[in-house]
Design a protein around this motif. Structure first.
Motif, short mmCIF file in Angstrom:
data_model
loop_
_atom_site.label_atom_id
_atom_site.label_comp_id
_atom_site.label_asym_id
_atom_site.label_seq_id
_atom_site.Cartn_x
_atom_site.Cartn_y
_atom_site.Cartn_z
N MET A 114 0.82 -1.21 0.00
CA MET A 114 0.00 0.00 0.00
C MET A 114 0.85 1.26 0.00
O MET A 114 0.51 2.26 -0.64
CB MET A 114 -0.96 -0.01 1.20
CG MET A 114 -2.04 1.05 1.11
SD MET A 114 -3.00 0.96 -0.43
CE MET A 114 -3.88 -0.57 -0.22
N PHE A 133 -6.37 7.77 -1.13
CA PHE A 133 -6.30 6.38 -0.68
C PHE A 133 -6.96 6.21 0.69
O PHE A 133 -7.65 5.22 0.93
CB PHE A 133 -4.83 5.93 -0.61
CG PHE A 133 -4.40 5.12 -1.80
CD1 PHE A 133 -4.51 3.75 -1.80
CD2 PHE A 133 -3.90 5.75 -2.92
CE1 PHE A 133 -4.13 3.01 -2.90
CE2 PHE A 133 -3.50 5.02 -4.03
CZ PHE A 133 -3.63 3.64 -4.02
N SER A 159 -10.31 4.02 1.07
CA SER A 159 -10.22 2.82 1.90
C SER A 159 -11.29 2.83 2.99
O SER A 159 -11.89 1.79 3.30
CB SER A 159 -8.83 2.72 2.54
OG SER A 159 -7.84 2.55 1.54
N TYR A 199 -14.58 2.05 1.24
CA TYR A 199 -14.62 0.64 0.87
C TYR A 199 -14.88 -0.24 2.09
O TYR A 199 -15.64 -1.22 2.01
CB TYR A 199 -13.30 0.25 0.21
CG TYR A 199 -13.07 -1.25 0.16
CD1 TYR A 199 -13.73 -2.05 -0.77
CD2 TYR A 199 -12.22 -1.87 1.07
CE1 TYR A 199 -13.54 -3.42 -0.79
CE2 TYR A 199 -12.02 -3.23 1.05
CZ TYR A 199 -12.68 -4.01 0.13
OH TYR A 199 -12.49 -5.36 0.11
N LEU A 200 -14.29 0.11 3.23
CA LEU A 200 -14.43 -0.70 4.44
C LEU A 200 -15.89 -0.86 4.86
O LEU A 200 -16.29 -1.90 5.40
CB LEU A 200 -13.63 -0.07 5.57
CG LEU A 200 -13.60 -0.81 6.92
CD1 LEU A 200 -13.07 -2.23 6.75
CD2 LEU A 200 -12.73 -0.04 7.91
N ALA A 252 -8.72 -3.35 3.33
CA ALA A 252 -8.87 -1.90 3.37
C ALA A 252 -7.95 -1.24 4.39
O ALA A 252 -7.57 -0.07 4.23
CB ALA A 252 -10.31 -1.53 3.69
N GLY A 300 -4.59 0.67 3.61
CA GLY A 300 -4.83 1.91 2.88
C GLY A 300 -5.17 3.07 3.79
O GLY A 300 -5.10 4.23 3.40
#
Length: 384
Positions: A61, A73, A77, A80-81, A107, A110
């Protein structure tokens, strides 16, 4: 220069969010085993899968964010988590849960690895130290709060409803960070992967990096093994604790907010290696205390185990910093890869031990792993 309150809040929330989901499922393992008809080993893998995801992504990462940016990022992240966390509420069996927990783990680097790089680039030395202290406090609270919230929410709304609330919380944190974390001003893209891989090869032959990584693997192996299966032990006779009561046990994690700053004093007086030896011995004493029946003795033992781990981790990172002068971020990535791989190993090994010999079997594995950690320290690590 005074740091803005919203900047500190954003850094704190990033640290909290990163670890809010990693170990949260530990508080509801007995319930999941009953509802999803899972074995002890499978329940442990529901914890270890996330840790494995963190381990696999940690070394890479930093390189990716070096090429493409920092804030993007971190925010991506966090966003996304929240997705696999929400999908956990719809898990049909333990295998789906393990897969989604693995996706959660992907995730985390990141968030953590990239934030450390962001802070180092954007702020002066004194500000970096203050922001890192804020970040570490956030990670400690996140580790506790994830277990605490999921344990209590599962009693009020069921574990499926609890995961839905946790997903909403992750999403809210992502939106706050997006609005409050300043954009990078000093970032310069460095998509030089060839140099990064050359540094990686060098680190794999560096005894300081290798010994610190082996130690880190042992440390999280014992921590995850201990705090995963102590839940099954306390949910069984004679304790019969429910999810909320098990969640309360994780308050011992808050000791990290006190112990971590104190570890700096120990290192200043005794050096990193002697501090690590002391901390590992402290954890071993804690494991032995958990074998006594009174709940007060078990809780005191857990305090010693977690305190020893926090001190060991701080001293090991200091050891890497003192001995590795080139490619420090990649060296840290390798350390965290080994560290979190140890967590997966602990969930698996201690699951086998619990299935065969209950908590005494787990304690035996933990003591063996900690003895190996002492061997690595005394035989492989230079005294500093």
């Amino acid at each position: 220069m005074k740091l803005a309150i919203f900047l500190k809040a954003a850094v704190f929330i990033i640290g909290m969010s990163a670890f809010l989901q990693v170990y949260s499922v530990q508080a509801v393992l007995p319930v999941l085993m009953a509802d999803l008809r899972a074995t002890e080993v499978q329940a442990g893998l529901a914890v270890g899968a996330t840790v494995l995801g963190v381990a696999l992504m940690s070394p890479f990462m930093g390189m990716l964010s070096d090429a493409f940016g920092r804030k993007i990022f971190i925010v991506a992240s966090l966003l996304y988590l929240s997705l696999p966390t929400a999908l956990l509420a719809f898990s049909a069996d333990i295998h789906q849960m393990i897969a989604l927990r693995f996706l959660q783990g992907l995730a985390v680097p990141g968030i953590t690895v990239v934030l450390i790089a962001y802070i180092g680039e954007e702020f002066e030395a004194g500000q970096v130290a203050r922001l890192m202290a804020v970040y570490v406090s956030g990670t400690v609270l996140g580790g506790f709060l994830g277990r605490f919230l999921l344990g209590y929410l599962s009693e009020w709304a069921g574990w499926r409803g609890a995961f839905a609330v946790m997903a909403a919380l992750s999403l809210a944190c992502a939106l706050f960070v997006w609005t409050q974390l300043p954009k990078s001003r000093r970032f310069t893209a460095k998509p030089d992967f060839q140099t990064a891989f050359a540094t990686l090869k060098s680190h794999l032959h560096n005894r300081y990096v290798v010994s610190a990584s082996l130690l880190g693997m042992c440390v999280l192996c014992s921590l995850v093994g201990c705090f995963t299966y102590i839940n099954l032990h306390l949910a069984d006779a004679p304790y019969r604790m429910g999810s909320s009561e098990l969640a309360d046990i994780f308050a011992v994690y808050l000791i990290g907010m006190v112990i971590t700053p104190l570890s700096a004093r120990l290192m200043a007086r005794f050096g990193s290696v002697k501090t690590i030896v002391l901390a590992v011995c402290l954890s071993m004493a804690g494991v032995l205390m958990t074998l006594f029946a009174p709940i007060a003795a078990i809780i005191a033992g857990l305090v010693l185990v977690s305190s020893g781990v926090f001190v060991t981790q701080a001293a090991t990172i200091n050891y890497i910093s003192a001995h590795v002068k080139q490619g420090r971020s990649l060296a840290s990535g390798l350390y965290y890869m080994a560290y979190y791989s140890g967590g997966t190993l602990g969930a698996w090994l201690c699951g086998l031990a619990y299935a065969g010999a209950a908590w005494p079997g787990v304690a035996a594995v933990l003591l063996a792993v900690q003895a190996l950690a002492l061997l690595v320290v005394l035989k492989k690590m230079k005294t500093v």
